[in-house]
Write a protein that holds these residues in place. Structure first.
Motif, short mmCIF file in Angstrom:
data_model
loop_
_atom_site.label_atom_id
_atom_site.label_comp_id
_atom_site.label_asym_id
_atom_site.label_seq_id
_atom_site.Cartn_x
_atom_site.Cartn_y
_atom_site.Cartn_z
N GLU A 143 3.95 2.85 11.37
CA GLU A 143 4.54 3.84 10.46
C GLU A 143 4.81 3.21 9.09
O GLU A 143 4.55 3.84 8.06
N LEU A 144 5.33 1.98 9.08
CA LEU A 144 5.60 1.30 7.81
C LEU A 144 4.31 1.04 7.04
O LEU A 144 4.26 1.21 5.82
N LYS A 145 3.25 0.64 7.75
CA LYS A 145 1.97 0.39 7.09
C LYS A 145 1.45 1.66 6.44
O LYS A 145 0.97 1.64 5.31
N THR A 189 0.89 2.28 2.45
CA THR A 189 -0.41 2.69 1.94
C THR A 189 -0.29 3.97 1.11
O THR A 189 -0.86 4.07 0.02
N ALA A 190 0.47 4.93 1.63
CA ALA A 190 0.66 6.18 0.89
C ALA A 190 1.38 5.91 -0.43
O ALA A 190 1.01 6.47 -1.48
N HIS A 191 2.37 5.05 -0.41
CA HIS A 191 3.11 4.71 -1.63
C HIS A 191 2.19 4.00 -2.63
O HIS A 191 2.23 4.29 -3.83
N ALA A 192 1.37 3.09 -2.15
CA ALA A 192 0.44 2.37 -3.04
C ALA A 192 -0.54 3.34 -3.69
O ALA A 192 -0.85 3.21 -4.88
N ASN A 193 -1.02 4.33 -2.95
CA ASN A 193 -1.92 5.33 -3.52
C ASN A 193 -1.23 6.14 -4.60
O ASN A 193 -1.81 6.42 -5.65
N GLU A 194 0.02 6.53 -4.36
CA GLU A 194 0.77 7.28 -5.36
C GLU A 194 1.00 6.45 -6.62
O GLU A 194 0.86 6.95 -7.74
#
Length: 186
Positions: free
Chosen positions: A48-50, A54-59
């Motif tokens: 879940e953290l990964k 990843t979602a945060h890095a894309n944003e």
């Protein structure tokens, strides 16, 4: 040697030892089963953290692209040779509003590619809307084996949206003096 009472005591100790071992094994099996469940829950949390990272890095990447490279302020400058087999480029320096924007030294392969009709991307950057000046300093060897250095300036109006400028170099016989024309691509 052994009295019946001692025999009973030994048998009792064996049974208690056996009971202790059995209870220890039961405890170990509980620890292992809980340990596996605990490990599985940690693996789920890590997954879940990964995915959250990843979602945060894309944003962050999308935001960075919007802030640092907005499409409305994009400027691209390209170079072509209008007169082929007339100039062997040595270097091109590009200035936007008096500030260095790009500099390139040419190899034999790059010269050959330009002489075959390729287009070189000299600069991509961001520029606010308004009046601007593009200056190019070109150093080349002409077909008459003379080295030439030319400076050219071009004033242009930057409007919202992408602006693409093409610098075309040409030199005509017998002087082989290089001239630069700047064309705005639509």
């Amino acid at each position: 040697m052994f009295s019946p009472q001692k025999t009973q005591e030994c048998r009792g100790r064996k049974n208690r030892g056996l009971a202790f071992i059995c209870s220890g094994l039961t405890t170990l099996s509980l620890v292992f089963s809980h340990g596996e469940a605990f490990a599985a829950s940690i693996d789920e949390e890590i997954a879940e953290l990964k995915s959250a990272v990843t979602a945060h890095a894309n944003e962050v990447f999308k935001f960075e692209q919007r802030v640092l490279h907005p499409v409305d302020t994009r400027l691209a400058v390209f170079l072509t040779l209008a007169s082929r087999d007339v100039l062997d480029l040595d270097s091109v320096e590009l200035f936007v509003n008096g500030k260095p924007a790009a500099s390139h030294l040419y190899t034999g392969k790059e010269n050959a590619s330009l002489q075959q009709g390729s287009i070189q991307q000299l600069f991509i950057g961001n520029l606010a809307s308004g009046e601007h000046e593009l200056k190019a300093v070109i150093t080349a060897r002409a077909a008459n084996d003379r080295f030439v250095r030319r400076e050219t300036s071009h004033r242009f109006q930057k409007r919202p949206g992408v602006l693409r400028l093409q610098m075309a170099l040409e030199a005509k016989a017998p002087e082989f003096e290089p001239r630069v024309s700047v064309v705005e691509w639509k």
